[in-house]
Motif scaffolding. Structure first.
Motif, PDB file in Angstrom:
ATOM      1  N   LEU A 135       0.802  -1.284  -0.119  1.00  0.00           N
ATOM      2  CA  LEU A 135       0.088   0.163   0.079  1.00  0.00           C
ATOM      3  C   LEU A 135       0.767   1.216   0.233  1.00  0.00           C
ATOM      4  CD1 LEU A 135      -2.849  -1.117   2.502  1.00  0.00           C
ATOM      5  CD2 LEU A 135      -3.007  -0.996   0.152  1.00  0.00           C
ATOM      6  N   GLY A 136       2.071   1.235   0.894  1.00  0.00           N
ATOM      7  CA  GLY A 136       2.954   2.528   0.809  1.00  0.00           C
ATOM      8  C   GLY A 136       3.624   2.688  -0.580  1.00  0.00           C
ATOM      9  N   ILE A 163       7.262   8.600   1.960  1.00  0.00           N
ATOM     10  CA  ILE A 163       6.009   7.714   2.348  1.00  0.00           C
ATOM     11  C   ILE A 163       6.110   6.500   2.016  1.00  0.00           C
ATOM     12  CG2 ILE A 163       3.656   7.717   1.576  1.00  0.00           C
ATOM     13  CD1 ILE A 163       3.728  10.630   0.847  1.00  0.00           C
ATOM     14  N   SER A 164       6.898   6.034   0.848  1.00  0.00           N
ATOM     15  CA  SER A 164       7.020   4.573   0.989  1.00  0.00           C
ATOM     16  C   SER A 164       7.867   3.954   1.758  1.00  0.00           C
ATOM     17  CB  SER A 164       7.551   4.211  -0.391  1.00  0.00           C
ATOM     18  OG  SER A 164       7.903   3.172  -0.897  1.00  0.00           O
ATOM     19  N   GLY A 165       9.007   4.708   2.431  1.00  0.00           N
ATOM     20  CA  GLY A 165       9.870   4.237   3.500  1.00  0.00           C
ATOM     21  C   GLY A 165       9.071   4.362   4.879  1.00  0.00           C
ATOM     22  N   LEU A 166       8.215   4.985   4.930  1.00  0.00           N
ATOM     23  CA  LEU A 166       7.329   4.748   6.295  1.00  0.00           C
ATOM     24  C   LEU A 166       6.451   3.683   6.245  1.00  0.00           C
ATOM     25  CD1 LEU A 166       5.812   8.473   6.648  1.00  0.00           C
ATOM     26  CD2 LEU A 166       7.502   7.499   8.013  1.00  0.00           C
ATOM     27  N   SER A 167       6.323   2.844   5.167  1.00  0.00           N
ATOM     28  CA  SER A 167       5.469   1.733   5.242  1.00  0.00           C
ATOM     29  C   SER A 167       6.501   0.524   5.097  1.00  0.00           C
ATOM     30  CB  SER A 167       4.653   1.646   3.923  1.00  0.00           C
ATOM     31  OG  SER A 167       5.296   1.564   2.940  1.00  0.00           O
ATOM     32  N   PHE A 225       2.741   4.838 -15.055  1.00  0.00           N
ATOM     33  CA  PHE A 225       2.888   4.992 -13.796  1.00  0.00           C
ATOM     34  C   PHE A 225       1.379   4.605 -13.013  1.00  0.00           C
ATOM     35  CE2 PHE A 225       6.898   6.681 -13.998  1.00  0.00           C
ATOM     36  CZ  PHE A 225       7.482   6.602 -12.751  1.00  0.00           C
ATOM     37  N   TRP A 226       0.329   4.733 -13.867  1.00  0.00           N
ATOM     38  CA  TRP A 226      -1.134   4.147 -13.607  1.00  0.00           C
ATOM     39  C   TRP A 226      -1.017   2.714 -13.421  1.00  0.00           C
ATOM     40  CZ3 TRP A 226      -4.710   6.484 -11.332  1.00  0.00           C
ATOM     41  CH2 TRP A 226      -4.910   7.975 -11.291  1.00  0.00           C
ATOM     42  N   LEU A 227      -0.184   2.092 -14.184  1.00  0.00           N
ATOM     43  CA  LEU A 227      -0.174   0.505 -14.208  1.00  0.00           C
ATOM     44  C   LEU A 227       0.886   0.484 -12.902  1.00  0.00           C
ATOM     45  CD1 LEU A 227      -0.787  -2.337 -15.234  1.00  0.00           C
ATOM     46  CD2 LEU A 227       1.507  -2.045 -16.706  1.00  0.00           C
ATOM     47  N   VAL A 228       1.763   0.969 -12.629  1.00  0.00           N
ATOM     48  CA  VAL A 228       2.572   0.886 -11.321  1.00  0.00           C
ATOM     49  C   VAL A 228       1.631   0.938 -10.070  1.00  0.00           C
ATOM     50  CG1 VAL A 228       4.561   1.753  -9.984  1.00  0.00           C
ATOM     51  CG2 VAL A 228       4.829   1.634 -12.247  1.00  0.00           C
ATOM     52  N   LEU A 229       0.851   1.851 -10.071  1.00  0.00           N
ATOM     53  CA  LEU A 229      -0.181   2.012  -8.948  1.00  0.00           C
ATOM     54  C   LEU A 229      -1.261   0.718  -8.807  1.00  0.00           C
ATOM     55  CD1 LEU A 229      -1.546   3.847  -6.807  1.00  0.00           C
ATOM     56  CD2 LEU A 229      -2.677   4.811  -8.619  1.00  0.00           C
ATOM     57  N   ALA A 230      -1.611   0.440 -10.069  1.00  0.00           N
ATOM     58  CA  ALA A 230      -2.508  -0.727  -9.983  1.00  0.00           C
ATOM     59  C   ALA A 230      -1.832  -1.975  -9.486  1.00  0.00           C
ATOM     60  CB  ALA A 230      -3.205  -0.874 -11.330  1.00  0.00           C
ATOM     61  N   THR A 231      -0.656  -2.352  -9.732  1.00  0.00           N
ATOM     62  CA  THR A 231      -0.087  -3.494  -9.652  1.00  0.00           C
ATOM     63  C   THR A 231       0.426  -3.468  -8.043  1.00  0.00           C
ATOM     64  OG1 THR A 231       2.174  -2.556 -10.286  1.00  0.00           O
ATOM     65  CG2 THR A 231       0.996  -3.989 -11.858  1.00  0.00           C
ATOM     66  N   ASN A 232       0.739  -2.521  -7.480  1.00  0.00           N
ATOM     67  CA  ASN A 232       0.815  -2.422  -6.170  1.00  0.00           C
ATOM     68  C   ASN A 232      -0.294  -2.651  -5.216  1.00  0.00           C
ATOM     69  OD1 ASN A 232       3.805  -1.799  -5.577  1.00  0.00           O
ATOM     70  ND2 ASN A 232       3.274   0.128  -6.537  1.00  0.00           N
ATOM     71  N   LEU A 233      -1.440  -2.211  -5.678  1.00  0.00           N
ATOM     72  CA  LEU A 233      -2.772  -2.471  -4.809  1.00  0.00           C
ATOM     73  C   LEU A 233      -3.281  -3.899  -5.265  1.00  0.00           C
ATOM     74  CD1 LEU A 233      -4.880   0.774  -6.095  1.00  0.00           C
ATOM     75  CD2 LEU A 233      -3.810   0.160  -3.889  1.00  0.00           C
ATOM     76  N   ALA A 234      -2.805  -4.573  -6.351  1.00  0.00           N
ATOM     77  CA  ALA A 234      -3.353  -6.076  -6.803  1.00  0.00           C
ATOM     78  C   ALA A 234      -2.185  -6.764  -5.736  1.00  0.00           C
ATOM     79  CB  ALA A 234      -3.024  -6.173  -8.115  1.00  0.00           C
TER      80      ALA A 234
END
Length: 470
Positions: A135-136, A163-167, A225-234
């Motif tokens: 999610l981060g 933000i990613s580091g915080l997760s 980068f939209w695909l990057v967002l989608a794959t992390n959520l997946a």
């Protein structure tokens, strides 16, 4: 899905089913129809990293080029000419420095977070350490998209990285996946199972590199980068729905506790059984050097290819990254083949030899064919890290796997910091001497872990023979 189904998924052989059933692990909401556990999580996460990393560096290059007024690669000015171009050198230098700043920001935050998440997962379960950092990473991709849509200063990339580091960042996902494999395998099969995870990294990176280069050329940066967002959520969704828990969950486990950091400290200070501490430190040091060279050189490949004399465009950069990522698969095949006749230590030495030769060829590459030859010669270079991870895992108790791989994740974060600082600073400083000098430097560094692994492997063989005689 009942407890026997969960045990069957978690165990590699029937002998482990009883032990798994005793864990009392809560099954996930859904059952996966395939015999996989964390492999899709690491694949999806690496796909997102592999898709965004080259594009992210190219975006920095384009934005900084626009700021300084350099249009060499776009206007055909990038060629094999030896004429010094101060604007091109400034773009290379500023891009390398921003890579350093962003890596530093992610490391400083992630260092403390990963050392909490890893030992915490020994008591709270592995699934959470897979979901939270995914999610981060999705939030980080969202920040990057905002930067691109609004053309904000590149400084905002640093905000997304923090933000990613915080997760826990991607290193927390690695720690969770490798800890999960250590939970669910025996000592004899662990090295190969770890290598399978690393092959998933390579396959995902290869596919992402091919898609990223073509996609960026056709549609720019935003859609990938939209695909990057989608794959992390997946990845987060899959971990929640399909991954069975591998440890008994303690409802009293607290995330924010000094106990987690003390667990990591005890891991490297306790010498029981005798000699464990020394071997743990030496293998960790070898891992640090190998991964530092890998990260440091990887940061420079795109810069090396963008500028003269190679002057690669997005398509060739994508193919180059794909060939390099393909070495994860060839390393897996090579590791499996060599395990039939060689001990793990010798497999690691063969992998280091492949890496050293490949880096030397890359350092003198002035044509596309020679650059791809260097990539090809690295066909075994990723067979070393699964051996080192497996050897580290076998040195600690089952209840310490999370703490171990949390410390390994911290080492990887430190590798990212040190390698970015050393290689990204060395590259602009040695452009006038030898453009490929950082790759030669990395090749010579690899002789150190080769010596350590060879020495420890010989010592382990002698101890094994002595035990057999006695």
């Amino acid at each position: 899905m009942d407890s026997s189904d969960t045990s069957a998924i978690l165990s590699e052989d029937p002998s482990e089913s009883d032990e798994s059933s005793k864990l009392g692990c809560r099954p996930p909401p859904c059952s996966c129809p395939f015999s996989v556990t964390v492999e899709p999580v690491i694949f999806l996460s690496m796909f997102s990293i592999g898709l965004q990393s080259p594009l992210y560096t190219q975006y920095l290059w384009d934005r900084i080029s626009e700021d300084v007024g350099y249009n060499g690669t776009k206007a055909g000015g990038c060629n094999a000419s030896t004429v010094h171009d101060p604007l091109e050198e400034e773009v290379q230098t500023r891009t390398a420095h921003w890579n350093l700043y962003i890596s530093l920001g992610g490391f400083l935050i992630g260092l403390l977070v990963v050392t909490c998440l890893g030992p915490w997962s020994d008591r709270a379960g592995r699934r959470l350490i897979l979901i939270i950092p995914s999610l981060g990473l999705a939030v980080q991709a969202g920040v990057y998209l905002i930067v691109m849509y609004l053309k904000l200063p590149v400084f905002w990339f640093l905000i997304g990285r923090i933000i990613s580091g915080l997760s826990g960042d991607f290193n927390a996902i690695l720690a969770g996946c490798f800890s999960y494999v250590a939970d669910t395998t025996d000592r004899s099969s662990r090295t190969f199972r770890v290598a399978i995870l690393e092959a998933c990294l390579g396959l995902a990176g290869m596919v992402a590199s091919i898609i990223g280069g073509q996609w960026r050329r056709a549609q720019g940066y935003i859609n990938p980068f939209w695909l990057v967002l989608a794959t992390n959520l997946a990845a987060a969704l899959y971990a929640y729905l399909f991954v069975p828990e591998s440890v008994t969950r303690d409802p009293e486990a607290r995330l924010f506790s000094t106990r987690h950091h003390r667990a990591v400290y005890r891991l490297y200070t306790s010498d029981e059984p005798q000699g464990r501490r020394t071997n743990l430190w030496l293998y960790t040091f070898s891992f640090f050097l190998v991964v530092s060279v890998h990260f440091g050189c990887r940061d420079l490949y795109v810069l090396y290819e963008l500028s003269a004399p190679l002057c690669w465009g997005p398509e060739l950069i994508g193919y180059g990254s794909a060939v390099l990522q393909l070495t994860y698969l060839t390393s897996l095949i090579g590791l499996r083949s060599m395990q039939c006749c060689l001990e793990d230590s010798w497999v690691a030495l063969m992998a280091l030899t492949s890496n050293i030769i490949g880096l030397i060829v890359i350092s003198v590459s002035d044509t596309t064919a020679l650059m791809f030859t260097g990539y090809g010669l690295c066909f075994l270079f990723m067979a070393c890290t699964p051996v080192l991870r497996s050897k580290l895992s076998k040195l600690v108790d089952p209840s310490e796997q999370g703490a171990l791989f949390a410390s390994v994740a911290c080492v990887e974060g430190l590798c990212s910091l040190v390698s970015s600082g050393v290689f990204n600073s060395m590259y602009p400083a040695t452009l006038h001497i030898l453009k490929g000098f950082p790759f030669i430097f990395g090749a010579f560094i690899l002789f150190i872990p080769a010596g350590v692994i060879g020495r420890l492997g010989y010592q382990e063989k002698r101890n094994s023979e002595s035990s057999g005689i006695s």
